[in-house]
Each structure stands twice: as structure tokens, then as C-alpha cells.
Design an enzyme around this catalytic site. Sequence first.
Site, PDB file in Angstrom:
ATOM      1  N   LYS A 162       8.016  17.782 -35.152  1.00 41.49           N
ATOM      2  CA  LYS A 162       8.824  16.600 -34.842  1.00 41.49           C
ATOM      3  C   LYS A 162      10.210  16.732 -35.439  1.00 41.49           C
ATOM      4  O   LYS A 162      11.206  16.400 -34.810  1.00 41.49           O
ATOM      5  CB  LYS A 162       8.130  15.331 -35.368  1.00 41.49           C
ATOM      6  CG  LYS A 162       6.919  14.949 -34.522  1.00 41.49           C
ATOM      7  CD  LYS A 162       6.038  13.893 -35.161  1.00 41.49           C
ATOM      8  CE  LYS A 162       4.762  13.727 -34.329  1.00 41.49           C
ATOM      9  NZ  LYS A 162       3.768  12.841 -34.943  1.00 41.49           N
ATOM     10  N   GLN A 181       2.757   9.231 -40.019  1.00 38.68           N
ATOM     11  CA  GLN A 181       1.813  10.176 -39.416  1.00 38.68           C
ATOM     12  C   GLN A 181       0.370   9.765 -39.729  1.00 38.68           C
ATOM     13  O   GLN A 181       0.020   9.498 -40.881  1.00 38.68           O
ATOM     14  CB  GLN A 181       2.105  11.596 -39.943  1.00 38.68           C
ATOM     15  CG  GLN A 181       1.286  12.695 -39.314  1.00 38.68           C
ATOM     16  CD  GLN A 181       1.617  12.940 -37.847  1.00 38.68           C
ATOM     17  OE1 GLN A 181       2.720  12.652 -37.381  1.00 38.68           O
ATOM     18  NE2 GLN A 181       0.670  13.456 -37.099  1.00 38.68           N
ATOM     19  N   ASP A 210       6.504   4.865 -32.237  1.00 37.24           N
ATOM     20  CA  ASP A 210       5.167   5.215 -31.742  1.00 37.24           C
ATOM     21  C   ASP A 210       4.647   4.134 -30.789  1.00 37.24           C
ATOM     22  O   ASP A 210       3.693   4.367 -30.039  1.00 37.24           O
ATOM     23  CB  ASP A 210       4.172   5.287 -32.914  1.00 37.24           C
ATOM     24  CG  ASP A 210       3.924   6.687 -33.436  1.00 37.24           C
ATOM     25  OD1 ASP A 210       4.005   7.639 -32.637  1.00 37.24           O
ATOM     26  OD2 ASP A 210       3.635   6.814 -34.639  1.00 37.24           O
TER      27      ASP A 210
END
Length: 285
Positions: A53, A97, A120
Amino acid sequence: MATIIDGRAVARQMRQKIAAEAQKLFAERGIVPGLAVVIVGDDPASHIYVRNKKRACIDVGFYSEVIELPQDTTMDELKAVVERLNRNEAVHGILVQLPLPPQLDDREIIQTIDPKKDVDAFSPVNAGRVLAGKYDFLPCTPAGIMALLKAYNIEVEGRECVVVGRSNIVGKPMALLLLEANGTVTICHSRTKNLEEHCRRADILVSAVGKPGLIRGDMVKPGAVVIDVGTTRLPDGKLVGDTVFDEVASVASYITPVSGGVGPMTITMLLQNTLTAARLQSGAK
Ligand code: GUN
């Protein structure tokens, strides 16, 4: 023999466009889109994802910050980190995460992220907006799959869509997006009876279970589009999807490989969401 959907090629094109848009945002408003990724503990797979990422951010000219916290981090400590990022104007997107170590409640942490920075789209506010069909951010994996279907001119409207798996991250939002595109949608899961029969009706079959060998060639309608979201690491280190690839590829019209199918699109949509977040926070549309 199916056409193999090239997720890397579609992702590359989209990332070029995102990089150009980011340059434009900087030229017009002096804003560099910024993404902060928080990782707790030392799960090796998570560290690889986070590194990817970060690299993707740098490649499109974004600001990127990775915050690594120890395995024994407390709720209060992690919340304080997220709250600090909520206030940091250089950070437009925040991603914590998952999975988190067991002492941490991921739902409560996700709720701490400012919905404007929740790239997200996992928070209840953003999940609710997706359900209502009015949203700024879409969950990255389902959004990436919709972008792949569009890139290959695969029509969804009026077609039988079967989603196998009902996770909040993939299965449920995937079903909503196919529905929004006017597909007729069935969601199958571990308690579904006659999975084979449901799958055999699908014009578009999305499998997001994480069970190698689940989707066999005789479960696929000839000419169907098969999207494989499963990613399972075998003991020998090989990454495999849910489909028996050779069997399914011989009956389907399109199939995504693992890897190089859905995977590269997930990070691409994260970049897209971060760009959108930066635009919205700067007041630009
Ligand atoms: N872990 C595996 N996939 C994801 C993802 O898309 N977002 C976050 N935050 N964690 C993940």
C-alpha cells in the site's frame, strides 16, 4: 477457453489516471493526497500488504505514513493514534490494517476513524451510505471488481449474479453493488444448501470464501464470468484462489487469475478513495 482478466493492466491504467488527477489537485490547490496506514503487531502477511500500500501511494505521488505499533498495544493507545490522525491535515485517508491482535476490538477502532477519512469504507456510517446507494467511498475489493467488469464491458443488468461469501468486507457489499448495477443477486454462504445448483445458474459468479478447490468446472455455466476473490497461502508459499482454475477456465467466458486479477484492483481503489477524500476535505468536487 476463457479470456483471462488482466487486473494488473487495468490497475496500471487507473493508477496513471489517479497520478494525473493528484498532480492536478496539487497544481490547483497545493494539496498532496495523504494516506496513513496503522499496523499493530508483526503478522508477516499484513506487513507485506502494508508495504504494498505504501509503495502504491508513493508511485502515484501521494504522501504516505505507516505507523507500526507493538503487539501488546492497548485500546486507549490505538484510539489515541487514530484520533491524532483524524486531526492531522496532511492525512486524508486512514486505514487500520486488519486483523488486529485479540485484545483490540476492531469495530470500536473502525468507529473511531473520522468517516471522512475512512478510505476502507468499513465504518457504520460509510457502510450505511453504501446500503442507501449514496456514498463517497466504496469498499475497495467490491469496487475494484465492478471496475474490472466495466473495463471488460461485461454487462451486469438483468443477469444472474451469485456471490459466494457474506463478509462485511467483500460478500455483502459486492452483492449490493451488483444489485445497484441491476443484477439479480443471490448470496450463498456456509449454510447454503445446494451451492452447486446456485452457482450453475450464475452468469456472473463471485467467490470470496478462501477455500481452495471450492469452485469446480462442473459448477459453472458455460460462458459465465467468474471472479475469484479467494486468497489462500498454501504451505509451499503459493497463493491460490477458490476456483480450480484450469477446469473453470475451460467453461467460463472470463475468469480472474490469482494473482494478478482482483488483488491489484483493491489497492487501486484505495488510492482512488484517498484521492476522493483529499478532494472532499479540500472543498473541491
Ligand atoms: N486486511 C485485509 N484486507 C484488508 C483491507 O482491505 N483493509 C484493512 N484495513 N485491512 C485488511
